[in-house]
Design a protein around this motif. Structure first.
Motif, mmCIF file in Angstrom:
data_model
loop_
_atom_site.group_PDB
_atom_site.id
_atom_site.type_symbol
_atom_site.label_atom_id
_atom_site.label_comp_id
_atom_site.label_asym_id
_atom_site.label_seq_id
_atom_site.Cartn_x
_atom_site.Cartn_y
_atom_site.Cartn_z
ATOM 1 N N ALA A 13 5.218 -4.077 7.074
ATOM 2 C CA ALA A 13 4.066 -3.311 7.554
ATOM 3 C C ALA A 13 3.391 -2.680 6.343
ATOM 4 C CB ALA A 13 4.524 -2.230 8.531
ATOM 5 N N PRO A 14 2.052 -2.540 6.386
ATOM 6 C CA PRO A 14 1.339 -1.987 5.228
ATOM 7 C C PRO A 14 1.846 -0.623 4.779
ATOM 8 C CG PRO A 14 -0.213 -2.873 6.821
ATOM 9 C CD PRO A 14 1.160 -2.928 7.447
ATOM 10 N N GLU A 15 2.313 0.202 5.717
ATOM 11 C CA GLU A 15 2.737 1.549 5.331
ATOM 12 C C GLU A 15 4.024 1.555 4.507
ATOM 13 O OE1 GLU A 15 4.193 0.649 9.481
ATOM 14 O OE2 GLU A 15 2.245 0.607 8.539
ATOM 15 N N LEU A 16 4.701 0.412 4.377
ATOM 16 C CA LEU A 16 5.900 0.356 3.549
ATOM 17 C C LEU A 16 5.573 0.486 2.069
ATOM 18 C CD1 LEU A 16 7.933 -2.471 5.325
ATOM 19 C CD2 LEU A 16 8.296 0.003 5.420
ATOM 20 N N VAL A 17 4.353 0.156 1.686
ATOM 21 C CA VAL A 17 3.917 0.306 0.301
ATOM 22 C C VAL A 17 2.626 1.117 0.317
ATOM 23 C CG1 VAL A 17 3.258 -0.845 -1.837
ATOM 24 C CG2 VAL A 17 4.909 -1.934 -0.301
ATOM 25 N N PRO A 18 2.728 2.429 0.146
ATOM 26 C CA PRO A 18 1.506 3.239 0.137
ATOM 27 C C PRO A 18 0.605 2.840 -1.032
ATOM 28 C CG PRO A 18 3.487 4.627 0.000
ATOM 29 C CD PRO A 18 3.934 3.202 -0.059
ATOM 30 N N SER A 19 -0.660 3.076 -0.858
ATOM 31 C CA SER A 19 -1.611 2.802 -1.937
ATOM 32 C C SER A 19 -1.245 3.636 -3.159
ATOM 33 C CB SER A 19 -3.034 3.149 -1.497
ATOM 34 O OG SER A 19 -3.449 2.295 -0.460
ATOM 35 N N LEU A 20 -1.502 3.079 -4.322
ATOM 36 C CA LEU A 20 -1.272 3.779 -5.581
ATOM 37 C C LEU A 20 -2.606 4.298 -6.093
ATOM 38 C CD1 LEU A 20 0.473 4.513 -8.102
ATOM 39 C CD2 LEU A 20 -0.126 2.233 -8.988
ATOM 40 N N ALA A 118 3.789 -0.599 -12.961
ATOM 41 C CA ALA A 118 4.974 -1.469 -12.931
ATOM 42 C C ALA A 118 5.894 -1.086 -11.778
ATOM 43 C CB ALA A 118 5.720 -1.392 -14.259
ATOM 44 N N GLN A 119 6.122 0.210 -11.606
ATOM 45 C CA GLN A 119 6.994 0.678 -10.522
ATOM 46 C C GLN A 119 6.404 0.318 -9.164
ATOM 47 O OE1 GLN A 119 7.583 4.931 -10.495
ATOM 48 N NE2 GLN A 119 9.260 4.801 -9.035
ATOM 49 N N TYR A 125 7.041 -6.308 -4.675
ATOM 50 C CA TYR A 125 7.898 -7.498 -4.762
ATOM 51 C C TYR A 125 9.191 -7.327 -3.974
ATOM 52 C CZ TYR A 125 4.933 -9.877 -8.153
ATOM 53 O OH TYR A 125 3.890 -10.513 -8.760
ATOM 54 N N ARG A 126 9.642 -6.095 -3.762
ATOM 55 C CA ARG A 126 10.810 -5.873 -2.903
ATOM 56 C C ARG A 126 10.452 -6.123 -1.432
ATOM 57 N NH1 ARG A 126 11.907 -1.781 -6.648
ATOM 58 N NH2 ARG A 126 11.043 -0.134 -5.340
ATOM 59 N N ILE A 127 9.204 -5.873 -1.067
ATOM 60 C CA ILE A 127 8.758 -6.120 0.308
ATOM 61 C C ILE A 127 8.569 -7.622 0.537
ATOM 62 C CG2 ILE A 127 6.916 -5.688 1.980
ATOM 63 C CD1 ILE A 127 8.661 -3.229 1.331
#
Length: 155
Positions: A13-20, A118-119, A125-127
């Motif tokens: 789901a998009p919320e798993l990676v918040p915007s940076l 990078a982080q 990439y983990r998602i």
């Protein structure tokens, strides 16, 4: 398979990676920097592409879609060709990369700090791994979104 049942939608789901939101510098000329904010967005439905919005203090922002792999490689080596290129600064300088964007309307050079980008990319990439980013992709929709943008796809 109906597009709403794609494997990419089902597993993330998009919320798993918040915007940076990343403070970066735009190089106006060789000696002049203008601080701006770049908003990096990851969409699990289009994992190969990162949407980057350059948020201007005044006026409209600028949106570019950049390959996730290009950004990732550009942290450590020369990456990209044509309209988008990225490479790390010379050793001994700050831990930053140069991001060059060129089109008929725009030519812009940005200094992007490496550690937070990078982080954040590692989290994407983990998602969805690089090997899996093309699995379940609807190529027609992907190309329409990539070439025309969301406004054309909705119309």
């Amino acid at each position: 398979m109906h597009r709403d049942q794609s494997p990419l939608r089902a597993r993330s789901a998009p919320e798993l990676v918040p915007s940076l939101y990343l403070p970066i510098d735009q190089m106006i000329d060789e000696f002049t920097r203008q601080p701006i904010t770049a908003k990096f967005r990851f969409d699990p439905d289009m994992p190969a592409v990162i949407t980057v919005e350059f948020v201007a203090e005044r006026g409209p922002g600028l949106v570019w879609r950049i390959g996730r792999e290009l950004l990732h490689r550009g942290l450590t080596a020369m990456s990209g060709c044509g309209d988008v290129r990225m490479w790390p600064m010379a050793p001994g300088e700050r831990r930053s990369s140069w991001l060059l964007l060129e089109s008929q309307e725009v030519e812009a050079l940005f200094e992007v700090p490496i550690p937070p980008l990078a982080q954040w990319l590692d989290t994407t990439y983990r998602i969805i791994s690089a090997e899996a980013e093309m699995a379940g992709l609807d190529w027609d929709e992907f190309l329409m979104d990539l070439l025309d943008g969301p406004e054309a796809a909705a119309g």
